[in-house]
Design an enzyme around this catalytic site. Structure first.
Site, mmCIF file in Angstrom:
data_model
loop_
_atom_site.group_PDB
_atom_site.id
_atom_site.type_symbol
_atom_site.label_atom_id
_atom_site.label_comp_id
_atom_site.label_asym_id
_atom_site.label_seq_id
_atom_site.Cartn_x
_atom_site.Cartn_y
_atom_site.Cartn_z
ATOM 1 N N LYS A 54 -9.758 5.101 -0.994
ATOM 2 C CA LYS A 54 -9.094 4.498 0.174
ATOM 3 C C LYS A 54 -9.340 5.352 1.413
ATOM 4 O O LYS A 54 -9.587 4.827 2.505
ATOM 5 C CB LYS A 54 -7.585 4.342 -0.095
ATOM 6 N N GLN A 98 1.031 5.828 -3.323
ATOM 7 C CA GLN A 98 0.173 5.453 -4.459
ATOM 8 C C GLN A 98 1.018 5.283 -5.724
ATOM 9 O O GLN A 98 1.776 6.176 -6.100
ATOM 10 C CB GLN A 98 -0.911 6.520 -4.672
ATOM 11 N N ASP A 121 0.995 -2.295 2.304
ATOM 12 C CA ASP A 121 0.821 -2.870 0.972
ATOM 13 C C ASP A 121 1.567 -4.202 0.853
ATOM 14 O O ASP A 121 1.377 -4.934 -0.124
ATOM 15 C CB ASP A 121 1.357 -1.901 -0.105
#
Ligand code: NDP
Length: 294
Positions: A54, A98, A121
């Site tokens: 990422k 994460q 997200d």
């Protein structure tokens, strides 16, 4: 192999090229560099790889990537402190914690603490609520990636029967919402499907999946979807990532299903590259929204 391969890497590269131009234009117009801050707790090897990918993907399109690390024995309060700092930091536009988190941490508590405007997200209840009402702020990355794969492969969803196997909050449930919606950011033809959402309590799974014009597998079981579960000519999208002795495999038995399906995504190189790409897309959107709300 009868099925046409949907090349996720190529489609992700196409979108990243578009994003690179959009990021450069954004920086030129606003003198602000979009920034994604990732928080990694512990040293889980798979999470390390995801976070590194990422970060690299951010750099390639001109987004700043930052990484905050916490030890595996971090507490909720340690993580909440970092999230609070990042919420306050005007130079950070997107926050990514994460997952999975170590067992002692409350995932819901941590994710709910992320400012909804920085929730790239799209896990925060406010963003989930907006999505369910058909006025999304951010689209969840993996389901959005699937929409892009279908759309950019010329597969329309309107009026089709889409069957999704898996009802998680991250993949299956939002996937169903996007495909059943009246419209999408790929246009109405990419939405308006008739959707069946299957899960571990669904009965006679094969009779359900065989009805699918579009079949999305998000189960987390290697080779779960076999050829006799697929309608000839169907578009089969494999979200699954399973680590086996043979390496990474999806939820779809690729070779046999390829002989029946019309389109199919590989694992790796299918949905995965799109998930990261749509995170970059959300970070740019987030930078724009925070500019106007500042
Ligand atoms: P979850 O474990 O949260 O959800 C799995 C879903 O599958 C659940 O709804 C579960 O049903 C259902 N399921 C489990 N067993 C069966 C069964 N025998 N029959 C029917 N349904 C079943 O997984 P995620 O949604 O988070 O992830 C799914 C897969 O996708 C994983 O392999 C994950 O690694 C991968 N993934 C890939 C991403 C990418 O970028 N490519 C991103 C995110 C995930 P129930 O609700 O009843 O328990």
């Amino acid at each position: 192999m009868a099925a046409q391969l949907i090349d996720g890497k190529a489609i992700a590269n196409e979108i990243r090229t578009e994003l690179t131009e959009q990021v450069a234009e954004f920086i030129e117009n606003n003198a602000v560099v979009p920034c994604l801050a990732a928080v990694l707790v512990g040293e889980d090897p798979a999470s390390e790889v995801y976070v590194r990918n990422k970060q690299r993907a951010c750099e390639r399109v001109g987004i700043e990537g930052r990484l905050h690390r916490l030890p595996a024995d971090a507490t909720d309060d340690d993580l909440l402190d970092i999230v609070a700092q990042l919420n306050q930091d005007n130079t950070v536009h997107g926050i990514l914690v994460q997952l999975p988190l170590p067992k002692q941490l409350s995932e819901t508590r941590i994710l709910d603490a992320i400012h909804p405007l920085k929730d790239v997200d799209a896990f925060h209840p406010e963003n989930v609520g907006l999505l369910s009402q058909g006025r999304p702020r951010y689209l969840p990355c993996t389901p959005h990636g699937v929409m892009q794969l279908l759309h950019r492969s010329g597969i329309e969803a309107t009026g089709k029967h889409a069957v999704i196997v898996g009802r998680s909050d991250i993949v299956g449930k939002p996937m169903a919402m996007l495909l059943a919606a009246r419209d999408s950011n790929c246009g109405p033809q990419a939405a308006n499907a008739t959707v069946t959402l299957c899960h571990s309590r669904s009965q006679d799974m094969a009779s359900l999946t065989r009805q699918a014009d579009i079949l999305v597998a998000a189960v987390g079981i290697a080779n779960f979807i076999q050829a006799d579960m697929v309608k000839p000519g169907a578009a089969v999208i494999d979200v699954g990532i399973n680590r086996t002795d043979e390496g990474l495999v999806g939820d779809v038995a690729f070779d046999p299903v390829s002989a029946v399906a019309g389109h199919i995504t590989p694992v790796p190189g299918g949905v995965g590259p799109l998930t990261v790409t749509m995170l970059l897309h959300n970070t740019l959107t987030a930078a724009g929204l925070q500019l106007h709300s500042a």
